[in-house]
Design a protein around this motif. Structure first.
Motif, PDB file in Angstrom:
ATOM      1  N   VAL A 109     -42.964 -28.698  26.607  1.00  0.00           N
ATOM      2  CA  VAL A 109     -42.638 -29.940  27.323  1.00  0.00           C
ATOM      3  C   VAL A 109     -43.916 -30.623  27.805  1.00  0.00           C
ATOM      4  CG1 VAL A 109     -41.624 -30.825  29.461  1.00  0.00           C
ATOM      5  CG2 VAL A 109     -40.291 -29.300  27.990  1.00  0.00           C
ATOM      6  N   ALA A 110     -44.855 -29.852  28.325  1.00  0.00           N
ATOM      7  CA  ALA A 110     -46.109 -30.435  28.806  1.00  0.00           C
ATOM      8  C   ALA A 110     -46.857 -31.139  27.676  1.00  0.00           C
ATOM      9  CB  ALA A 110     -46.977 -29.350  29.433  1.00  0.00           C
ATOM     10  N   ALA A 273     -30.423 -40.782  20.680  1.00  0.00           N
ATOM     11  CA  ALA A 273     -31.571 -41.602  21.057  1.00  0.00           C
ATOM     12  C   ALA A 273     -32.826 -41.070  20.366  1.00  0.00           C
ATOM     13  CB  ALA A 273     -31.748 -41.571  22.572  1.00  0.00           C
ATOM     14  N   PRO A 274     -33.776 -41.959  20.038  1.00  0.00           N
ATOM     15  CA  PRO A 274     -35.010 -41.508  19.379  1.00  0.00           C
ATOM     16  C   PRO A 274     -35.748 -40.422  20.161  1.00  0.00           C
ATOM     17  CG  PRO A 274     -34.835 -43.895  19.278  1.00  0.00           C
ATOM     18  CD  PRO A 274     -33.706 -43.428  20.160  1.00  0.00           C
ATOM     19  N   LYS A 275     -35.686 -40.462  21.493  1.00  0.00           N
ATOM     20  CA  LYS A 275     -36.390 -39.464  22.295  1.00  0.00           C
ATOM     21  C   LYS A 275     -35.888 -38.054  21.987  1.00  0.00           C
ATOM     22  CE  LYS A 275     -33.096 -40.060  26.101  1.00  0.00           C
ATOM     23  NZ  LYS A 275     -32.871 -40.492  27.493  1.00  0.00           N
ATOM     24  N   ILE A 276     -34.576 -37.906  21.682  1.00  0.00           N
ATOM     25  CA  ILE A 276     -33.996 -36.589  21.415  1.00  0.00           C
ATOM     26  C   ILE A 276     -34.472 -36.067  20.067  1.00  0.00           C
ATOM     27  CG2 ILE A 276     -31.849 -35.319  21.069  1.00  0.00           C
ATOM     28  CD1 ILE A 276     -30.501 -37.242  23.015  1.00  0.00           C
ATOM     29  N   ASP A 277     -34.349 -36.892  19.034  1.00  0.00           N
ATOM     30  CA  ASP A 277     -34.788 -36.459  17.706  1.00  0.00           C
ATOM     31  C   ASP A 277     -36.281 -36.153  17.696  1.00  0.00           C
ATOM     32  OD1 ASP A 277     -32.356 -36.522  16.316  1.00  0.00           O
ATOM     33  OD2 ASP A 277     -32.494 -38.686  16.046  1.00  0.00           O
ATOM     34  N   PHE A 282     -40.559 -32.023  17.454  1.00  0.00           N
ATOM     35  CA  PHE A 282     -41.778 -31.551  18.110  1.00  0.00           C
ATOM     36  C   PHE A 282     -41.626 -30.095  18.540  1.00  0.00           C
ATOM     37  CE2 PHE A 282     -44.622 -30.989  21.707  1.00  0.00           C
ATOM     38  CZ  PHE A 282     -45.758 -31.706  21.364  1.00  0.00           C
ATOM     39  N   ALA A 283     -40.494 -29.771  19.189  1.00  0.00           N
ATOM     40  CA  ALA A 283     -40.297 -28.428  19.732  1.00  0.00           C
ATOM     41  C   ALA A 283     -39.987 -27.403  18.649  1.00  0.00           C
ATOM     42  CB  ALA A 283     -39.169 -28.444  20.769  1.00  0.00           C
ATOM     43  N   ALA A 284     -39.174 -27.780  17.647  1.00  0.00           N
ATOM     44  CA  ALA A 284     -38.782 -26.822  16.603  1.00  0.00           C
ATOM     45  C   ALA A 284     -39.998 -26.292  15.867  1.00  0.00           C
ATOM     46  CB  ALA A 284     -37.801 -27.481  15.639  1.00  0.00           C
ATOM     47  N   LYS A 285     -40.931 -27.170  15.544  1.00  0.00           N
ATOM     48  CA  LYS A 285     -42.138 -26.754  14.832  1.00  0.00           C
ATOM     49  C   LYS A 285     -42.919 -25.725  15.634  1.00  0.00           C
ATOM     50  CE  LYS A 285     -46.434 -28.667  12.964  1.00  0.00           C
ATOM     51  NZ  LYS A 285     -47.220 -29.921  12.753  1.00  0.00           N
TER      52      LYS A 285
END
Length: 311
Positions: A109-110, A273-277, A282-285
């Motif tokens: 998240v950071a 929303a684009p923020k979710i995708d 970002f996180a999955a990778k």
């Protein structure tokens, strides 16, 4: 059903010339597509499609209505495409289990905040599975099988349930070789049933565990195991550092259950929303790159498993 959604279904029906093909292209059930068409015809009071067992064709009114409906849906698609290309911004609400969240989600998240200046994040760490709809959650990290099939899930790895104890405890009390040996040991238990009654692969009747310490907090159970207070059952990511350093020893490997899946979960793919995708990608990778989420987490394996004893 949303009225624009009904228009989109009608347009697809006319273009495909078949209720079944329209349903397939829209990834909906044929009855749902049929109901949408009937609802639209009832609302405007005009029959739009003539249909028999062999053919489907728009009526004269249906052809005129198709032109207007296609124009409206095309305008909507153009408008939403523009919105999807807009900068990623807004509040993102994320939840994860406490220890996993502290160790692995919070750093991601950071870094995400550093990469996306228009985003704000609320990170809620809770070992309870928070309801995404009731609590307004955008993304949840879930460990274990998913009960709600309506959720959209991205698999990012696996973890295992392990049994561990400190070298000092094992020197003092001996090493359990089978689940039945645990009746002679202190077990560090949780307060919920899954952490009070341990299950073992290939064993129908688990042993009755003896444990004077029962605690609902993972970190406290982990600390008690490090201090030599007994055998604990924990997830592989929770004890990876201790196993690597030798502070804890992995036990009873032959009786471990299959790995548990780890998912990033959202309320669905439609209209996200684009923020979710953007966050999910970002996180999955980064989560897939974590050694503690390896498909078969042998990085925390120490020694060879003992063979199960029949009966």
């Amino acid at each position: 059903m949303d009225r624009l959604d009904e228009l989109a279904i009608f347009v697809r029906i006319v273009e495909e010339g078949s209720l079944a093909r329209a349903a397939s292209r829209l990834r909906r059930s044929p009855p749902a597509v049929t109901r949408a068409l009937a609802a639209l015809e009832d609302r405007i009071g005009v029959r739009l499609v003539d249909r028999t067992t062999r053919r489907l064709a728009p009526t004269e009114a249906g052809r005129a209505f198709y032109d207007k409906a296609r124009s409206l849906t095309a305008d909507y698609e153009a408008a939403t495409a523009g919105a999807r290309e807009a900068p990623v911004r807004g509040l993102l609400r994320i939840t994860a289990p406490v220890q996993f969240g502290r160790r692995h989600v919070a750093p991601i998240v950071a870094r995400f905040l550093d990469a996306e200046a228009g985003v704000e994040v609320e990170l809620m760490l809770n070992d309870r599975n928070i309801d995404l709809i009731d609590e307004g959650i955008d993304v949840a990290l879930r460990i274990g099988p998913l009960a709600d099939s309506a959720l959209s899930a991205r698999l990012v790895g696996h973890v295992r349930r392990l049994w561990v104890a400190s070298p000092a405890y094992l020197k003092r009390r001996g090493t359990p070789r089978t689940p039945g040996d645990l009746v002679q040991h202190e077990s560090i238990l949780g307060t919920v049933r899954a952490n009070r009654e341990w299950s073992f692969a290939g064993l129908r009747t688990p042993p009755r565990l003896m444990g004077r310490l029962r605690v609902d907090d993972v970190e406290t159970r982990l600390r008690a195991a490090r201090e030599g207070r007994g055998v604990a059952q924990l997830l592989s990511y929770q004890v990876a550092d201790e196993l690597a350093s030798g502070k804890l020893v992995r036990l009873l490997q032959a009786w471990e259950a299959p790995p548990l899946p780890v998912h990033l979960v959202t309320k669905g793919r439609a209209h996200r929303a684009p923020k979710i995708d953007t966050f999910i990608e970002f996180a999955a990778k980064r989560l897939r790159a974590l050694p503690v989420l390896a498909t078969a987490p042998d990085a925390v394996r120490r020694g060879k498993p003992q063979a199960p004893t029949p009966g």
